[in-house]
Design a protein around this motif. Structure first.
Motif, PDB file in Angstrom:
ATOM      1  N   LEU A  35      -4.075  18.581   8.159  1.00 29.24           N
ATOM      2  CA  LEU A  35      -3.827  17.539   7.165  1.00 29.24           C
ATOM      3  C   LEU A  35      -2.863  16.488   7.719  1.00 29.24           C
ATOM      4  N   GLY A  36      -1.793  16.937   8.372  1.00 23.67           N
ATOM      5  CA  GLY A  36      -0.854  16.001   8.973  1.00 23.67           C
ATOM      6  C   GLY A  36      -1.509  15.157  10.050  1.00 23.67           C
ATOM      7  N   LEU A  37      -2.430  15.754  10.805  1.00 22.21           N
ATOM      8  CA  LEU A  37      -3.152  15.010  11.834  1.00 22.21           C
ATOM      9  C   LEU A  37      -4.027  13.936  11.199  1.00 22.21           C
ATOM     10  N   PHE A  38      -4.657  14.271  10.070  1.00 21.46           N
ATOM     11  CA  PHE A  38      -5.488  13.299   9.353  1.00 21.46           C
ATOM     12  C   PHE A  38      -4.632  12.157   8.808  1.00 21.46           C
ATOM     13  N   LEU A  39      -3.472  12.489   8.233  1.00 21.48           N
ATOM     14  CA  LEU A  39      -2.572  11.450   7.722  1.00 21.48           C
ATOM     15  C   LEU A  39      -2.043  10.571   8.851  1.00 21.48           C
ATOM     16  N   LEU A  40      -1.812  11.187  10.012  1.00 22.55           N
ATOM     17  CA  LEU A  40      -1.358  10.422  11.166  1.00 22.55           C
ATOM     18  C   LEU A  40      -2.419   9.417  11.596  1.00 22.55           C
ATOM     19  N   ALA A  41      -3.684   9.844  11.563  1.00 19.31           N
ATOM     20  CA  ALA A  41      -4.767   8.934  11.923  1.00 19.31           C
ATOM     21  C   ALA A  41      -4.882   7.798  10.914  1.00 19.31           C
ATOM     22  N   LEU A  42      -4.674   8.094   9.634  1.00 18.79           N
ATOM     23  CA  LEU A  42      -4.751   7.058   8.606  1.00 18.79           C
ATOM     24  C   LEU A  42      -3.641   6.020   8.765  1.00 18.79           C
ATOM     25  N   SER A  43      -2.469   6.475   9.212  1.00 24.58           N
ATOM     26  CA  SER A  43      -1.338   5.562   9.344  1.00 24.58           C
ATOM     27  C   SER A  43      -1.374   4.757  10.643  1.00 24.58           C
ATOM     28  N   ALA A  44      -2.240   5.162  11.575  1.00 25.46           N
ATOM     29  CA  ALA A  44      -2.277   4.512  12.885  1.00 25.46           C
ATOM     30  C   ALA A  44      -2.490   3.000  12.813  1.00 25.46           C
ATOM     31  N   PRO A  45      -3.438   2.496  11.987  1.00 30.58           N
ATOM     32  CA  PRO A  45      -3.645   1.036  11.963  1.00 30.58           C
ATOM     33  C   PRO A  45      -2.407   0.249  11.565  1.00 30.58           C
ATOM     34  N   PHE A  46      -1.516   0.865  10.784  1.00 31.46           N
ATOM     35  CA  PHE A  46      -0.338   0.147  10.304  1.00 31.46           C
ATOM     36  C   PHE A  46       0.750   0.007  11.383  1.00 31.46           C
ATOM     37  N   VAL A  47       0.707   0.894  12.369  1.00 35.34           N
ATOM     38  CA  VAL A  47       1.742   0.834  13.417  1.00 35.34           C
ATOM     39  C   VAL A  47       1.184   0.368  14.757  1.00 35.34           C
ATOM     40  N   VAL A  48      -0.146   0.160  14.812  1.00 33.13           N
ATOM     41  CA  VAL A  48      -0.743  -0.181  16.092  1.00 33.13           C
ATOM     42  C   VAL A  48      -0.251  -1.538  16.597  1.00 33.13           C
ATOM     43  N   ALA A  49       0.023  -2.462  15.671  1.00 30.30           N
ATOM     44  CA  ALA A  49       0.519  -3.778  16.098  1.00 30.30           C
ATOM     45  C   ALA A  49       1.872  -3.652  16.782  1.00 30.30           C
ATOM     46  N   LEU A  50       2.763  -2.845  16.198  1.00 30.39           N
ATOM     47  CA  LEU A  50       4.078  -2.641  16.802  1.00 30.39           C
ATOM     48  C   LEU A  50       3.952  -1.949  18.157  1.00 30.39           C
ATOM     49  N   VAL A  51       3.096  -0.924  18.217  1.00 29.71           N
ATOM     50  CA  VAL A  51       2.899  -0.207  19.474  1.00 29.71           C
ATOM     51  C   VAL A  51       2.294  -1.135  20.524  1.00 29.71           C
ATOM     52  N   ALA A  52       1.402  -2.034  20.087  1.00 29.02           N
ATOM     53  CA  ALA A  52       0.791  -2.975  21.025  1.00 29.02           C
ATOM     54  C   ALA A  52       1.835  -3.907  21.635  1.00 29.02           C
ATOM     55  N   ILE A  53       2.790  -4.335  20.821  1.00 24.94           N
ATOM     56  CA  ILE A  53       3.855  -5.197  21.336  1.00 24.94           C
ATOM     57  C   ILE A  53       4.683  -4.446  22.377  1.00 24.94           C
ATOM     58  N   VAL A  54       5.018  -3.181  22.063  1.00 24.90           N
ATOM     59  CA  VAL A  54       5.782  -2.367  23.014  1.00 24.90           C
ATOM     60  C   VAL A  54       4.987  -2.165  24.302  1.00 24.90           C
ATOM     61  N   ALA A  55       3.674  -1.891  24.151  1.00 14.25           N
ATOM     62  CA  ALA A  55       2.827  -1.689  25.327  1.00 14.25           C
ATOM     63  C   ALA A  55       2.756  -2.957  26.173  1.00 14.25           C
ATOM     64  N   LEU A  56       2.708  -4.103  25.510  1.00 19.10           N
ATOM     65  CA  LEU A  56       2.670  -5.376  26.238  1.00 19.10           C
ATOM     66  C   LEU A  56       3.954  -5.585  27.042  1.00 19.10           C
ATOM     67  N   VAL A  57       5.086  -5.255  26.425  1.00 23.89           N
ATOM     68  CA  VAL A  57       6.372  -5.400  27.113  1.00 23.89           C
ATOM     69  C   VAL A  57       6.452  -4.439  28.301  1.00 23.89           C
ATOM     70  N   VAL A  58       6.049  -3.182  28.089  1.00 21.93           N
ATOM     71  CA  VAL A  58       6.088  -2.194  29.175  1.00 21.93           C
ATOM     72  C   VAL A  58       5.159  -2.619  30.304  1.00 21.93           C
ATOM     73  N   SER A  59       3.993  -3.170  29.928  1.00 28.62           N
ATOM     74  CA  SER A  59       3.050  -3.618  30.952  1.00 28.62           C
ATOM     75  C   SER A  59       3.653  -4.723  31.814  1.00 28.62           C
ATOM     76  N   ALA A  60       4.353  -5.659  31.158  1.00 26.86           N
ATOM     77  CA  ALA A  60       4.919  -6.790  31.902  1.00 26.86           C
ATOM     78  C   ALA A  60       6.179  -6.419  32.667  1.00 26.86           C
ATOM     79  N   VAL A  61       7.014  -5.566  32.056  1.00 29.65           N
ATOM     80  CA  VAL A  61       8.328  -5.273  32.626  1.00 29.65           C
ATOM     81  C   VAL A  61       8.289  -4.096  33.603  1.00 29.65           C
ATOM     82  N   VAL A  62       7.356  -3.159  33.392  1.00 37.36           N
ATOM     83  CA  VAL A  62       7.338  -1.951  34.217  1.00 37.36           C
ATOM     84  C   VAL A  62       6.090  -1.873  35.096  1.00 37.36           C
TER      85      VAL A  62
END
Length: 291
Positions: A35-62
């Motif tokens: 159930l927690g895994l399912f809820l985690l998947a449901l919440s993913a779209p809401f945090v993907v933008a933030l994670v994408a920004i972090v990934a972009l920074v890591v890609s450029a800086v690291v």
């Protein structure tokens, strides 16, 4: 774009893996499991933008400097660029970060090794993919084709990681308290600070300086030590999570004790304040003869 997308996929798959790991740890709260895994998947779209920004920074800086460093090492040491310098560079970069964490006392040797290994793979994977696309003579794909391929394979990887995590949890990896009985409960339990609860095989209980927590409206509970004699009984409940040990000592308002720990090292506990496992404190007694 390539390394950012790969980092984003790694982050989502890593979140699923982290959930499985957390569910396998000893806990006083019932795991959310699938159930927690399912809820985690449901919440993913809401945090993907933030994670994408972090990934972009890591890609450029690291990742980008890592690729440049791997190319420089290859030309300097062997006269040509080679793919193996990418994981070598990733391992070196991760080692610096892990060493800083270890020196600060936040990571033990085992945890540091695990973080180093995971970090090396996490950085090397997007760097190697980007390195392959940048090779001289490699045909340049249209941006639309690259984005489409990344979206397809990234989605497939995320769905696969989610399915594998669910299968692992369904296989019984999630933590469960040990199954006790009256014979195993009988004995002396200690809080490690001078408080003991001795439960006799005849049903008699002796408490010595066992903590009792009372809330009077203040943020912090009023703690007093309970000493006395009384009785006890064990209730098996419908499953391992519903086991309880009920102790009645005259003059002490003792709550029923729940069970957790491991078969070799069982523990009993009561919540202190809010029973929400995510925020609650617990008062724990450990079986003295199993320590």
């Amino acid at each position: 774009m390539t390394s950012t997308t790969v980092l984003l996929v790694e982050a989502v798959a890593g979140a699923f893996a982290y959930h499985v790991w957390r569910e396998s740890l000893e806990s006083t709260g019932r795991p959310q499991s699938v159930l927690g895994l399912f809820l985690l998947a449901l919440s993913a779209p809401f945090v993907v933008a933030l994670v994408a920004i972090v990934a972009l920074v890591v890609s450029a800086v690291v990742v980008a400097p890592l690729l440049a460093g791997a190319g420089w090492l290859g030309r300097r040491c062997s006269g040509r660029e080679a793919w193996w310098w990418v994981p070598v560079s990733a391992a070196a970069v991760t080692a610096v970060a892990v060493a800083a964490g270890a020196l600060s006392g936040r990571l033990g040797h085992g945890a540091a090794t695990a973080v180093w290994g995971v970090g090396t793979v996490a950085l090397a994977a997007p760097a190697l993919i980007a390195w392959g696309l940048l090779l001289p003579g490699c045909p340049r794909l249209p941006d639309r084709s690259v984005v489409g391929a990344l979206a397809l394979w990234g989605t497939l990887a995320v769905v696969t990681a989610w399915a594998v995590a669910g299968a692992v949890l369904e296989a019984g990896v999630a933590y469960e308290p040990p199954r006790l009985d009256a014979a195993r409960v009988a004995g002396t339990w200690s809080d490690g600070g001078g408080g003991t609860l001795t439960l006799g095989a005849d049903g008699r209980a002796t408490a010595h300086r066992v903590e009792v927590h009372a809330f009077t409206g203040d943020v912090e509970p009023v703690v007093r030590r309970c000493t006395g004699t009384g009785t006890w009984r064990y209730r098996s409940g419908d499953g391992t999570w519903s086991q309880s040990v009920h102790v009645a000592v005259e003059g002490c308002a003792l709550e029923p004790w729940s069970v957790y720990g491991s078969p070799e090292h069982p523990k009993i506990f009561v919540y202190v304040g809010d029973p929400d496992p995510d925020v609650a404190d617990v008062y724990v007694l450990r079986k003295a003869d199993a320590a």
